[in-house]
Every structure is written in structure tokens, then in C-alpha cells.
Design a protein around this motif. Structure first.
Motif, PDB file in Angstrom:
ATOM      1  N   GLU A  88    -123.764  -9.884 -15.762  1.00 17.74           N
ATOM      2  CA  GLU A  88    -122.977 -10.316 -14.616  1.00 17.74           C
ATOM      3  C   GLU A  88    -122.953  -9.239 -13.533  1.00 17.74           C
ATOM      4  O   GLU A  88    -123.083  -9.539 -12.354  1.00 17.74           O
ATOM      5  N   ASP A  89    -122.794  -7.953 -13.933  1.00 18.27           N
ATOM      6  CA  ASP A  89    -122.830  -6.844 -12.986  1.00 18.27           C
ATOM      7  C   ASP A  89    -124.274  -6.437 -12.737  1.00 18.27           C
ATOM      8  O   ASP A  89    -124.980  -6.035 -13.663  1.00 18.27           O
ATOM      9  N   ILE A  90    -124.694  -6.526 -11.490  1.00 20.47           N
ATOM     10  CA  ILE A  90    -126.092  -6.264 -11.162  1.00 20.47           C
ATOM     11  C   ILE A  90    -126.179  -5.101 -10.193  1.00 20.47           C
ATOM     12  O   ILE A  90    -125.545  -5.109  -9.133  1.00 20.47           O
ATOM     13  N   ASP A  91    -126.969  -4.076 -10.592  1.00 17.76           N
ATOM     14  CA  ASP A  91    -127.257  -2.980  -9.680  1.00 17.76           C
ATOM     15  C   ASP A  91    -128.764  -2.702  -9.705  1.00 17.76           C
ATOM     16  O   ASP A  91    -129.530  -3.436 -10.334  1.00 17.76           O
ATOM     17  N   LEU A  92    -129.190  -1.655  -9.022  1.00 16.06           N
ATOM     18  CA  LEU A  92    -130.618  -1.351  -8.882  1.00 16.06           C
ATOM     19  C   LEU A  92    -131.269  -1.118 -10.242  1.00 16.06           C
ATOM     20  O   LEU A  92    -132.384  -1.597 -10.503  1.00 16.06           O
ATOM     21  N   LEU A  93    -130.582  -0.411 -11.126  1.00 11.04           N
ATOM     22  CA  LEU A  93    -131.136  -0.092 -12.444  1.00 11.04           C
ATOM     23  C   LEU A  93    -131.354  -1.350 -13.284  1.00 11.04           C
ATOM     24  O   LEU A  93    -132.382  -1.489 -13.964  1.00 11.04           O
ATOM     25  N   VAL A  94    -130.411  -2.282 -13.220  1.00  9.79           N
ATOM     26  CA  VAL A  94    -130.534  -3.544 -13.971  1.00  9.79           C
ATOM     27  C   VAL A  94    -131.759  -4.322 -13.503  1.00  9.79           C
ATOM     28  O   VAL A  94    -132.532  -4.857 -14.309  1.00  9.79           O
ATOM     29  N   LEU A  95    -131.960  -4.373 -12.183  1.00  5.65           N
ATOM     30  CA  LEU A  95    -133.106  -5.100 -11.622  1.00  5.65           C
ATOM     31  C   LEU A  95    -134.430  -4.457 -12.041  1.00  5.65           C
ATOM     32  O   LEU A  95    -135.402  -5.148 -12.325  1.00  5.65           O
ATOM     33  N   ILE A 101    -137.800  -6.016  -9.815  1.00 11.42           N
ATOM     34  CA  ILE A 101    -138.323  -5.193  -8.720  1.00 11.42           C
ATOM     35  C   ILE A 101    -139.149  -4.058  -9.302  1.00 11.42           C
ATOM     36  O   ILE A 101    -138.985  -3.710 -10.485  1.00 11.42           O
ATOM     37  N   PRO A 102    -140.062  -3.470  -8.537  1.00 10.68           N
ATOM     38  CA  PRO A 102    -140.877  -2.355  -9.040  1.00 10.68           C
ATOM     39  C   PRO A 102    -140.012  -1.150  -9.421  1.00 10.68           C
ATOM     40  O   PRO A 102    -138.932  -0.944  -8.857  1.00 10.68           O
ATOM     41  N   ALA A 103    -140.495  -0.350 -10.348  1.00  9.83           N
ATOM     42  CA  ALA A 103    -139.735   0.787 -10.853  1.00  9.83           C
ATOM     43  C   ALA A 103    -139.536   1.873  -9.799  1.00  9.83           C
ATOM     44  O   ALA A 103    -138.597   2.665  -9.893  1.00  9.83           O
ATOM     45  N   ASP A 104    -140.394   1.931  -8.779  1.00  7.35           N
ATOM     46  CA  ASP A 104    -140.263   2.982  -7.765  1.00  7.35           C
ATOM     47  C   ASP A 104    -139.453   2.541  -6.544  1.00  7.35           C
ATOM     48  O   ASP A 104    -139.413   3.244  -5.546  1.00  7.35           O
ATOM     49  N   SER A 105    -138.803   1.383  -6.627  1.00  8.45           N
ATOM     50  CA  SER A 105    -138.023   0.872  -5.499  1.00  8.45           C
ATOM     51  C   SER A 105    -136.822   1.767  -5.224  1.00  8.45           C
ATOM     52  O   SER A 105    -136.175   2.256  -6.153  1.00  8.45           O
ATOM     53  N   LEU A 106    -136.530   1.969  -3.943  1.00  9.46           N
ATOM     54  CA  LEU A 106    -135.381   2.785  -3.548  1.00  9.46           C
ATOM     55  C   LEU A 106    -134.186   1.930  -3.163  1.00  9.46           C
ATOM     56  O   LEU A 106    -133.053   2.385  -3.215  1.00  9.46           O
ATOM     57  N   ALA A 107    -134.445   0.698  -2.737  1.00 10.88           N
ATOM     58  CA  ALA A 107    -133.358  -0.196  -2.324  1.00 10.88           C
ATOM     59  C   ALA A 107    -133.779  -1.633  -2.582  1.00 10.88           C
ATOM     60  O   ALA A 107    -134.966  -1.933  -2.714  1.00 10.88           O
ATOM     61  N   ALA A 108    -132.801  -2.513  -2.647  1.00 14.89           N
ATOM     62  CA  ALA A 108    -133.087  -3.939  -2.851  1.00 14.89           C
ATOM     63  C   ALA A 108    -132.134  -4.762  -2.008  1.00 14.89           C
ATOM     64  O   ALA A 108    -131.019  -4.332  -1.690  1.00 14.89           O
TER      65      ALA A 108
END
Length: 144
Positions: A88-95, A101-108
Motif C-alpha cells: 500500500e505504501d509506495i516509494d522509489l525503492l518499492v518501485l 522502474i529501472p534501478a538507476d532511476s533518480l525520480a518517478a
């Protein structure tokens, strides 16, 4: 009108200039190249923008503008991709761990594509106005 009678408009086509065919042609002797100099000779060529060694215009003028080095590392996430995540809680690490999303992404940023019916809470992820409205309609929130 028949196809074999079609001709271009009067004066729209002119015959090709035949250079070096005598003085009577108007383009004899030097063939319209003038006398001496680099451009009069065979193989006389210089790069586009070359100014004879003088600092070229494109290097004299100041450079303006901005090119973001991180633009390629900003990822887009669809609403339909959020709907299939088990948390339910979604942040960059979860994505990143879910492979959304790609592992090197800085923002989403979440965009309005597809639909969502379950409650999700976004943390540290942006959302477009339409996506934000859809998430809040499903009972979720987009708090940073």
C-alpha cells in the motif's frame, strides 16, 4: 487533356548551364569561377563555417540554455502498474524492487494511464493532476 500532352509551365524549367564550352556560351574559360583563389580550383573545399582560421561565429558567440544530465533518469509510472503492486505504501525503492522502474532511476512520476481501484499512499513520488485525482478518488493519498 491527355497525359502525353502535359508540359511544365512556361519559364518554370531552364536548361542546365554547360560550362567550359567556349566564350559564346557565357561560361567559357574560367567557367564562372572567377580568377585564382581556393574556390576557383579543383578540390577547393573548406568546412561549413570555416572562416580562414579566424575564430568561427559558432565559437565566438556565448552558449545559452541548459541540458539536464538527469533527464534520462526520471521514470514514468502508470496507474495500472501501481494497481498490481502488493503493497500500500509506495516509494522509489518499492518501485525499483518490483521492476516497475529501472534501478538507476533518480525520480518517478505517476501518470494517468489505466485505472486504479485500491488505496495506495505515495511517498517521495510525483503525480500528475489527473493521476492524483484518480488516486484520491480510490481512497489513497499523494503526500510527500
Amino acid at each position: 487533356m491527355r497525359l502525353n500532352t502535359i508540359k511544365p509551365g512556361v519559364g518554370s524549367k531552364s536548361p542546365a548551364k554547360r560550362v567550359g564550352r567556349g566564350m559564346g556560351s557565357g561560361l567559357g574559360k574560367t567557367c564562372g569561377r572567377g580568377h585564382k583563389g581556393q574556390k576557383s580550383r579543383a578540390g577547393g573545399f573548406h568546412k561549413v563555417g570555416f572562416e580562414g582560421g579566424q575564430m568561427p561565429l559558432q565559437r565566438r558567440l556565448p552558449k545559452r540554455g541548459f541540458v539536464s544530465l538527469t533527464r534520462g533518469r526520471n521514470a514514468e509510472v502508470r496507474l495500472s502498474e501501481l494497481a498490481v503492486l502488493p503493497v500500500e505504501d509506495i516509494d522509489l525503492l518499492v518501485l525499483k524492487q518490483a521492476g516497475v522502474i529501472p534501478a538507476d532511476s533518480l525520480a518517478a512520476k505517476v501518470v494517468l494511464s489505466g485505472s486504479i481501484s485500491k488505496k495506495v499512499v505515495l511517498r517521495g513520488i510525483g503525480a500528475t493532476a489527473g493521476a492524483r485525482a484518480a488516486i484520491e478518488a480510490a481512497g489513497g493519498s499523494c503526500g510527500e
